[in-house]
Write a protein that holds these residues in place. Structure first.
Motif, short mmCIF file in Angstrom:
data_model
loop_
_atom_site.label_atom_id
_atom_site.label_comp_id
_atom_site.label_asym_id
_atom_site.label_seq_id
_atom_site.Cartn_x
_atom_site.Cartn_y
_atom_site.Cartn_z
N ASN A 28 0.73 -1.20 0.00
CA ASN A 28 -0.14 -0.16 -0.02
C ASN A 28 0.83 1.35 0.00
O ASN A 28 0.73 2.24 0.67
N THR A 29 1.81 1.35 -0.82
CA THR A 29 2.78 2.52 -0.96
C THR A 29 2.28 3.48 -2.36
O THR A 29 1.99 3.05 -3.14
N ASN A 145 -5.64 -1.25 8.69
CA ASN A 145 -4.93 -2.04 7.60
C ASN A 145 -5.41 -3.55 8.00
O ASN A 145 -4.97 -4.04 9.40
N PHE A 176 -1.36 5.41 7.62
CA PHE A 176 -2.23 5.72 6.64
C PHE A 176 -2.92 7.08 6.82
O PHE A 176 -3.73 7.36 6.13
N LYS A 199 4.30 4.88 3.12
CA LYS A 199 3.20 4.69 2.61
C LYS A 199 2.72 6.10 1.76
O LYS A 199 2.80 5.98 0.69
#
Length: 336
Positions: A28-29, A145, A176, A199
Motif C-alpha cells: 500500500n505505498t 489495515n 495511513f 506509505k
C-alpha cells in the motif's frame, strides 16, 4: 526485549514484491514521490561521510508541522515499525497484556510478544468499546489495515482519555492517516503515535519515520531511542517530503477519486469493504483467494492474499495506484 520470547516468535507475512516485471498492488505505498526527492537524496549522500546531528532539528521541525505537535515531542525512527517497537519496549514487560485489534497489521502482536507481552485480540470495530483497565497498552490502527476504515475522531479522543485514566498507553499507528484529512493524536497525553514516510511518500526502502509522545512517555522514548536513529539521507529526504504540502493534497485527491472508481468497478465481482485508505479489502466469497493471487500474478499483477490477517478467510487486498495502473488491475481481476 525478552530473550526467552525471542526464541518463540516467528516472522510475519507482508505484501510487496521486488520483481520489476510485476505491477505491484500487494503493497500500500504511493507509486509517486514528491518532486525534488531524488536531488535531496543525492545531496545528502555527500553529507553521509559524517555522523548526522543526533538531535535531527530539521527533520523534527518538519515532522512537528506535519503532525501538528511540538518538535520536542518528535522522536526520529528508521520507519514506523521502529516507532512501534520503541513504544512497546518502554511500556510492555514480560507477562503484560496488550489489547490488539483484528484483522490488523500482524507486526503488533509479534512486537508485543518479543517484549514478553501477551496480545489480547479485539475486533477492530469494537476496540473503542473495550475496557483498557488491567492492560499495559492498547493498539489502534487508524485507518485500519487491511480494512481501510477510520475511527471517529471524537470517539477516539474519548477512548484515549479512558486509556490514560487506566494507565494503559495508547499506541496509535497512523501510517495511513496522511491519506486522509483526519486529525492526528500526536501530542495527546498518554498516547504514543507512530508515523511513517513509507506509505504516503512512496519510500518504503528509505526507512524513515517518527514517534510522537509527551510527558514521561515522550521522555522514555527519547531516552530509549538509538543514537543516530536515522541516516542522513533518510532525515533530509524525510524533512523534504514532510513539507510537500501540494504533493500531499494532490495524492489525497487522486486516491479519493480512484478509490471510488475502483470500488464501483470491483463491486461487480467482489464485496468491497468501505475504505478511507489507499487500498481496498475485497471479499472473494466462494472463490479461493490464493487462486486469485496466482492467476493475477500470471498476468503480471501482484495482489495481496489477505487470509494471512487474523479473522479473514476469503479476502484479497489491492492498493490504489495511478489511473492507468488501476485500469490494468480492473482488467485482470475481471478475468480471474
Amino acid at each position: 526485549m525478552d530473550r526467552d520470547s525471542v526464541r518463540e516468535v516467528g516472522r510475519v507475512p507482508h505484501g510487496g514484491s521486488d520483481d520489476p516485471d510485476l505491477l505491484d498492488f500487494s503493497a500500500n505505498t504511493n507509486p509517486r514521490t514528491p518532486p525534488g526527492t531524488r536531488e535531496v537524496y543525492a545531496d545528502a549522500l555527500d553529507a553521509s561521510r559524517s555522523y548526522p546531528n543526533d538531535d535531527y532539528p530539521e527533520f523534527r521541525a518538519a515532522a512537528a508541522d506535519f503532525a501538528d505537535c511540538d518538535p520536542d515531542a518528535v522522536v526520529p525512527t528508521p520507519g514506523g515499525l521502529a516507532a512501534l517497537r520503541l513504544a512497546f519496549a518502554v511500556s510492555v514487560s514480560p507477562g503484560d497484556s496488550v489489547l490488539v485489534p483484528f484483522p490488523s497489521f500482524g507486526e503488533y502482536a509479534r512486537e508485543i510478544r518479543l517484549q514478553g507481552g501477551r496480545p489480547e485480540f479485539v475486533p477492530h470495530d469494537e476496540l473503542l468499546d473495550a475496557d483498557p483497565r488491567d492492560h499495559a497498552a492498547v493498539v489502534v490502527c487508524n485507518p485500519n489495515n487491511p480494512t481501510g476504515d477510520a475511527y471517529d475522531p471524537g470517539a477516539l479522543r474519548e477512548f484515549a482519555a479512558e486509556c490514560r485514566e487506566s494507565d494503559a498507553l495508547l499506541v496509535a499507528d497512523e501510517a495511513f492517516l496522511g491519506f486522509t484529512d483526519r486529525p492526528s493524536l500526536a501530542g495527546t497525553p498518554g498516547v504514543a503515535v507512530a508515523r511513517s514516510l513509507t506509505k504516503l511518500f512512496g519510500l518504503p526502502g528509505l526507512r524513515a519515520g517518527f514517534a510522537v509522545a509527551t510527558g514521561e512517555v515522550g521522555a522514555d522514548l527519547a531516552t530509549a531511542r538509538r543514537a543516530w536513529s536515522c541516516g542522513t539521507p533518510a532525515a533530509r529526504v524525510g524533512a523534504h517530503c514532510l513539507r510537500a504540502d501540494e504533493f500531499v493534497a494532490e495524492t489525497r485527491e487522486r486516491v479519493r477519486r480512484e478509490r471510488a472508481r475502483m470500488t464501483d468497478a470491483l463491486g461487480e465481482e467482489f464485496e468491497v469493504h468501505p475504505s478511507e485508505s489507499p487500498f481496498l479489502l475485497l471479499d472473494a466469497g466462494e472463490r479461493d483467494p490464493a487462486e486469485i493471487v496466482r492467476r493475477a500474478r500470471e498476468r503480471g499483477v501482484a495482489v495481496r492474499d489477505a487470509t494471512t490477517f487474523r479473522g479473514l478467510d476469503s479476502h484479497v487486498r489491492v492498493a490504489v495506484r495511478t489511473p492507468g495502473e488501476n485500469d490494468r488491475l480492473l482488467e485482470v481481476l475481471g478475468d480471474v
